[in-house]
Design a protein around this motif. Structure first.
Motif, PDB file in Angstrom:
ATOM      1  N   VAL A  50       0.914  -1.266  -0.356  1.00 46.57           N
ATOM      2  CA  VAL A  50      -0.053  -0.300   0.375  1.00 46.57           C
ATOM      3  C   VAL A  50       0.657   1.535   0.146  1.00 46.57           C
ATOM      4  O   VAL A  50       0.970   2.542  -0.585  1.00 46.57           O
ATOM      5  CB  VAL A  50      -0.772   0.625   1.146  1.00 46.57           C
ATOM      6  N   GLY A  51       1.996   1.144   1.160  1.00 47.85           N
ATOM      7  CA  GLY A  51       2.473   2.163   0.536  1.00 47.85           C
ATOM      8  C   GLY A  51       3.493   2.237  -0.151  1.00 47.85           C
ATOM      9  O   GLY A  51       3.765   3.626  -1.188  1.00 47.85           O
ATOM     10  N   ILE A  52       3.419   1.556  -0.674  1.00 49.13           N
ATOM     11  CA  ILE A  52       4.728   1.714  -1.831  1.00 49.13           C
ATOM     12  C   ILE A  52       3.638   2.223  -3.306  1.00 49.13           C
ATOM     13  O   ILE A  52       3.760   3.030  -4.821  1.00 49.13           O
ATOM     14  CB  ILE A  52       5.548   0.288  -2.425  1.00 49.13           C
ATOM     15  N   ALA A  53       2.513   1.521  -3.224  1.00 43.70           N
ATOM     16  CA  ALA A  53       1.969   1.735  -4.415  1.00 43.70           C
ATOM     17  C   ALA A  53       1.372   3.863  -4.123  1.00 43.70           C
ATOM     18  O   ALA A  53       1.630   4.124  -4.640  1.00 43.70           O
ATOM     19  CB  ALA A  53       0.789   0.831  -4.346  1.00 43.70           C
ATOM     20  N   ILE A  54       1.203   4.074  -2.715  1.00 44.45           N
ATOM     21  CA  ILE A  54       0.856   5.692  -2.356  1.00 44.45           C
ATOM     22  C   ILE A  54       1.760   6.401  -3.108  1.00 44.45           C
ATOM     23  O   ILE A  54       1.902   7.792  -3.955  1.00 44.45           O
ATOM     24  CB  ILE A  54       0.627   5.606  -1.413  1.00 44.45           C
ATOM     25  N   GLY A  55       3.915   6.213  -2.603  1.00 42.20           N
ATOM     26  CA  GLY A  55       4.524   6.472  -3.068  1.00 42.20           C
ATOM     27  C   GLY A  55       5.778   6.473  -4.274  1.00 42.20           C
ATOM     28  O   GLY A  55       6.053   7.146  -4.589  1.00 42.20           O
ATOM     29  N   ALA A  56       4.990   5.422  -4.924  1.00 40.82           N
ATOM     30  CA  ALA A  56       5.489   5.513  -6.837  1.00 40.82           C
ATOM     31  C   ALA A  56       5.894   5.885  -7.865  1.00 40.82           C
ATOM     32  O   ALA A  56       6.780   6.319  -7.853  1.00 40.82           O
ATOM     33  CB  ALA A  56       4.792   3.819  -7.233  1.00 40.82           C
ATOM     34  N   TYR A  57       4.831   6.601  -7.056  1.00 41.31           N
ATOM     35  CA  TYR A  57       4.959   7.964  -8.013  1.00 41.31           C
ATOM     36  C   TYR A  57       6.211   9.064  -8.199  1.00 41.31           C
ATOM     37  O   TYR A  57       6.506   9.550  -9.085  1.00 41.31           O
ATOM     38  CB  TYR A  57       3.766   8.771  -8.158  1.00 41.31           C
ATOM     39  N   ALA A 230       3.778   8.399   4.917  1.00 45.10           N
ATOM     40  CA  ALA A 230       3.892   7.823   5.485  1.00 45.10           C
ATOM     41  C   ALA A 230       2.410   7.619   6.702  1.00 45.10           C
ATOM     42  O   ALA A 230       2.076   6.585   6.853  1.00 45.10           O
ATOM     43  CB  ALA A 230       4.307   7.427   6.857  1.00 45.10           C
ATOM     44  N   VAL A 231       2.140   8.472   6.714  1.00 47.20           N
ATOM     45  CA  VAL A 231       1.075   8.852   8.102  1.00 47.20           C
ATOM     46  C   VAL A 231      -0.429   8.390   6.994  1.00 47.20           C
ATOM     47  O   VAL A 231      -1.438   8.090   7.963  1.00 47.20           O
ATOM     48  CB  VAL A 231       0.242  10.723   7.860  1.00 47.20           C
ATOM     49  N   PHE A 232      -0.865   8.882   5.769  1.00 42.62           N
ATOM     50  CA  PHE A 232      -1.605   8.562   5.588  1.00 42.62           C
ATOM     51  C   PHE A 232      -1.678   6.731   4.752  1.00 42.62           C
ATOM     52  O   PHE A 232      -2.806   6.437   4.003  1.00 42.62           O
ATOM     53  CB  PHE A 232      -2.106   9.250   3.976  1.00 42.62           C
ATOM     54  N   PHE A 352       7.860   8.943  -2.528  1.00 43.90           N
ATOM     55  CA  PHE A 352       8.108   7.544  -2.694  1.00 43.90           C
ATOM     56  C   PHE A 352       8.961   7.222  -0.911  1.00 43.90           C
ATOM     57  O   PHE A 352       8.034   6.022  -0.176  1.00 43.90           O
ATOM     58  CB  PHE A 352       9.263   7.242  -3.483  1.00 43.90           C
ATOM     59  N   CYS A 353      10.051   7.536  -0.165  1.00 45.29           N
ATOM     60  CA  CYS A 353      10.038   7.060   1.038  1.00 45.29           C
ATOM     61  C   CYS A 353       9.491   7.278   2.037  1.00 45.29           C
ATOM     62  O   CYS A 353       9.382   6.034   2.907  1.00 45.29           O
ATOM     63  CB  CYS A 353      11.834   8.193   1.404  1.00 45.29           C
ATOM     64  N   GLY A 354       8.367   8.021   2.145  1.00 48.38           N
ATOM     65  CA  GLY A 354       7.364   7.719   2.961  1.00 48.38           C
ATOM     66  C   GLY A 354       6.687   6.638   2.735  1.00 48.38           C
ATOM     67  O   GLY A 354       6.350   6.140   3.741  1.00 48.38           O
ATOM     68  N   GLY A 355       5.925   6.477   1.808  1.00 49.79           N
ATOM     69  CA  GLY A 355       4.781   5.427   1.136  1.00 49.79           C
ATOM     70  C   GLY A 355       5.684   4.311   1.888  1.00 49.79           C
ATOM     71  O   GLY A 355       5.397   2.852   2.974  1.00 49.79           O
ATOM     72  N   MET A 356       7.266   3.623   1.392  1.00 43.83           N
ATOM     73  CA  MET A 356       8.495   2.751   1.782  1.00 43.83           C
ATOM     74  C   MET A 356       7.794   2.722   2.698  1.00 43.83           C
ATOM     75  O   MET A 356       7.958   1.174   3.704  1.00 43.83           O
ATOM     76  CB  MET A 356       9.301   2.887   1.199  1.00 43.83           C
ATOM     77  N   LEU A 357       8.098   3.514   3.788  1.00 38.20           N
ATOM     78  CA  LEU A 357       9.052   3.480   5.134  1.00 38.20           C
ATOM     79  C   LEU A 357       7.431   3.219   6.445  1.00 38.20           C
ATOM     80  O   LEU A 357       7.312   2.669   6.724  1.00 38.20           O
ATOM     81  CB  LEU A 357       9.582   5.078   5.978  1.00 38.20           C
TER      82      LEU A 357
END
Length: 455
Positions: A50-57, A230-232, A352-357
Motif C-alpha cells: 500500500v505504501g509503495i503504491a501510494i509513494g511510487a509516483y 507515511a501517515v496516510f 516515495f520514501c514515505g510510502g516505503m517507510l
C-alpha cells in the motif's frame, strides 16, 4: 498598461496553468486517503505494498523532474507538458485495469513519469512579466493547496461509489482535461524567460546541495512529504478502528484541512510582522509533532484523532506554503531554477520514501509505530532548524540587459552593485539579463538606466 496588476493574458496564464497543475495533483492525491481501505481486494495486498503504491509516483517524479525541465527548454514547454499528461493518463488507465497491487504500483510509477512541474512553472515564467511573476506563482501555489484539500473530499466520495478503478479512470479524465486546457487555453510563448529563473542547470546542482540554508529546506520538504505519505498509509485504517466508517472519512478530512488553513494564517502574519519566520517555522514543526504524538497515544479515540488531524494539517499547510518562498529568498541570485529543481526532487523523493517507510513500519509495528517514526523524523527536522537564519525580506528582479561582451557585463554588474538598495547583482551575457536581489530602498529606474533596457 501599468505594472500594478496582472494583464488579461497573465490572468489567463495564471488560472489555466494553475488548473492544469491542480487537476494533475488531484489525480495523484485522491488515492491517498482511500487506498489502504479500498485496495484490500487486490492480489498481493499488504501494508508495505500500500505504501509503495501510494509513494511510487514520487520516485519517477524525482528522477525525471529536472530532465523534463531541460527537455522543455530544448523542444518547447507545451509539447513536453502534453507528453507528461499523456503519460499520466496512461499510468491512470494501467492502475484502473490492474487486479493486483503490483499493477497499481506500475501504473502509479508511469503516472509519475509525467513530471511536468518544472516545465509548467517555466511556461508560467515565459508568459509573465518579471514584476508580476510572483503573483502568478502564488496563484499556482494556492491552486495546488486547494487541489489537495479537494482530493481529500473527492477521493473518498468517488471511491465509495465507483471503487478504486473508477477513481483511476477519473484521474485519466482529469489528465485529458489538462491536455485540452494546455492546447486551447494557454497562450503560446514567444520568448523564454531567463534560465536562471526557471530551470535547473546540472552544473549548479552540487552548489545547491552544499549550501547549508538550502540544504535545511530541501531536507525539510523531504521529511514533510515523507511524513505526509507515511501517515496516510496508517491514518485511514486507524480511523476505521476508532469507529469512523470509511464512507464518512471525507467528513473529517475536508473540514479539518479547511479549518487548518485558517489556523495557519496567523502564523504567516505574525512571522512577517515580527520578521521572525524561523520562530513560526519551529512552532509549526512543534504543532505537527504534537499532532503525531496524539495520533500515536490516542489511536482509539476518534475525538482526539480528529483534533490531531486538524493540528497536523495546520502545521503542514504553513510549512508547505512557506518552504518555496524561503528557497527563493535563500538561493543565490540568478539560480532560482536550480534551487527549485533540487527542492522539487527532494519533495517527490520524500513521498516515495514515505510510502516505503510507512508501509514497512505499519507491517512491522502497526499504526502507532508509523506515527512514532514520523515524530522522530519531525524532531530531527526541528533540530536542523536551530541553525536556520531568518531570511531578509528581499525582492528579486530579472531585467533585460543590452550587453555585448564580458567586459561590459562585468562593468554593468559593478555599477548595479553600487546602486542604493541592491544587495546582489549579476549580469549574464548569454541570456542578456541582469539578476538582482534588492531591498525596499531600490529604485527600478536607476537599474534600467544602467542596463539600457527600455522595459
Amino acid at each position: 498598461m501599468g505594472n500594478n496588476g496582472l494583464s488579461g493574458t497573465e490572468k489567463k496564464v495564471a488560472f489555466s496553468l494553475a488548473s492544469v497543475f491542480g487537476l494533475r495533483m488531484m489525480g495523484l492525491f485522491m488515492i491517498m486517503p482511500v487506498f489502504a481501505l479500498y485496495g484490500q481486494h487486490l492480489e498481493g495486498f499488504s501494508p508495505l505494498w500500500v505504501g509503495i503504491a501510494i509513494g511510487a509516483y514520487g520516485l519517477t517524479q524525482a528522477v525525471l523532474q529536472i530532465p523534463m525541465g531541460i527537455l522543455s527548454d530544448k523542444y518547447g514547454r507545451k509539447p513536453i507538458i502534453l507528453i507528461g499528461l499523456v503519460l499520466f493518463a496512461i499510468g491512470s488507465l494501467i492502475a484502473a485495469n490492474a487486479d493486483s497491487i503490483y499493477g497499481v504500483v506500475f501504473g502509479r510509477a508511469v503516472q509519475g513519469m509525467g513530471a511536468i512541474a518544472a516545465a509548467v512553472l517555466a511556461l508560467a515564467a515565459d508568459l509573465t512579466r518579471d514584476e508580476q511573476r510572483t503573483k502568478v506563482m502564488a496563484i499556482i501555489g494556492m491552486c495546488i493547496g486547494g487541489s489537495f484539500a479537494l482530493s481529500l473530499l473527492v477521493g473518498p466520495i468517488v471511491a465509495q461509489h465507483v471503487g478504486l478503478s473508477g477513481l483511476f479512470f477519473l484521474t485519466a479524465i482529469l489528465a485529458v482535461t489538462g491536455m485540452l486546457i494546455v492546447q486551447f487555453l494557454v497562450p503560446n510563448p514567444i520568448s523564454h524567460a531567463p534560465k536562471g529563473d526557471t530551470l535547473a542547470t546540472p552544473a549548479r546542482l552540487k552548489r545547491m546541495l552544499t549550501d547549508p540554508q538550502l540544504f535545511r529546506l530541501d531536507a525539510g520538504i523531504f521529511i514533510l512529504h515523507l511524513v505526509l505519505t507515511a501517515v496516510f498509509v496508517a491514518l485511514p485504517l486507524d480511523l476505521v478502528d476508532a469507529g469512523l466508517v470509511k464512507e464518512k472519512h471525507w467528513m473529517l478530512y475536508f473540514p479539518a484541512f479547511v479549518g487548518a488553513f485558517f489556523l495557519m494564517v496567523p502564523l504567516i502574519i505574525i512571522g512577517v510582522k515580527r520578521k521572525n519566520t524561523k520562530a513560526m517555522f519551529q512552532i509549526a514543526l512543534v504543532i505537527m509533532i504534537v499532532a503525531l504524538l496524539a495520533m500515536a497515544l490516542f489511536s482509539n479515540n476518534l475525538w482526539v484523532l480528529s483534533f490531531a488531524v486538524v493540528l497536523f494539517f495546520t502545521g503542514f499547510n504553513y510549512l508547505e506554503a512557506s518552504l518555496p518562498s524561503l528557497i527563493a529568498k535563500f538561493c543565490p541570485v540568478g539560480e532560482k531554477g536550480s534551487a527549485m529543481g533540487v527542492y522539487s526532487t527532494s519533495q517527490f523523493l520524500g513521498a516515495f520514501c514515505g510510502g516505503m517507510l510507512g508501509g514497512g513500519a505499519f507491517q512491522l509495528v502497526g499504526a502507532v509505530g508509523v506515527f512514532i517514526v514520523a515524530v522522530i523524523l519531525m524532531s530531527i527536522w526541528l533540530f536542523l532548524t536551530l541553525g536556520m537564519e531568518n531570511p531578509v525580506l528581499l525582492k528579486s528582479y530579472t531585467l533585460e540587459a543590452e550587453v555585448k561582451d564580458k567586459a561590459q557585463a562585468r562593468d554593468m554588474a559593478a555599477q548595479l552593485s553600487q546602486l542604493m538598495g541592491v544587495v546582489e547583482a549579476i549580469v549574464v551575457l548569454d541570456e542578456k539579463v541582469a539578476y538582482l536581489k534588492v531591498d525596499e530602498h531600490f529604485d527600478l529606474r536607476e537599474a534600467r538606466a544602467v542596463l539600457g533596457s527600455a522595459q
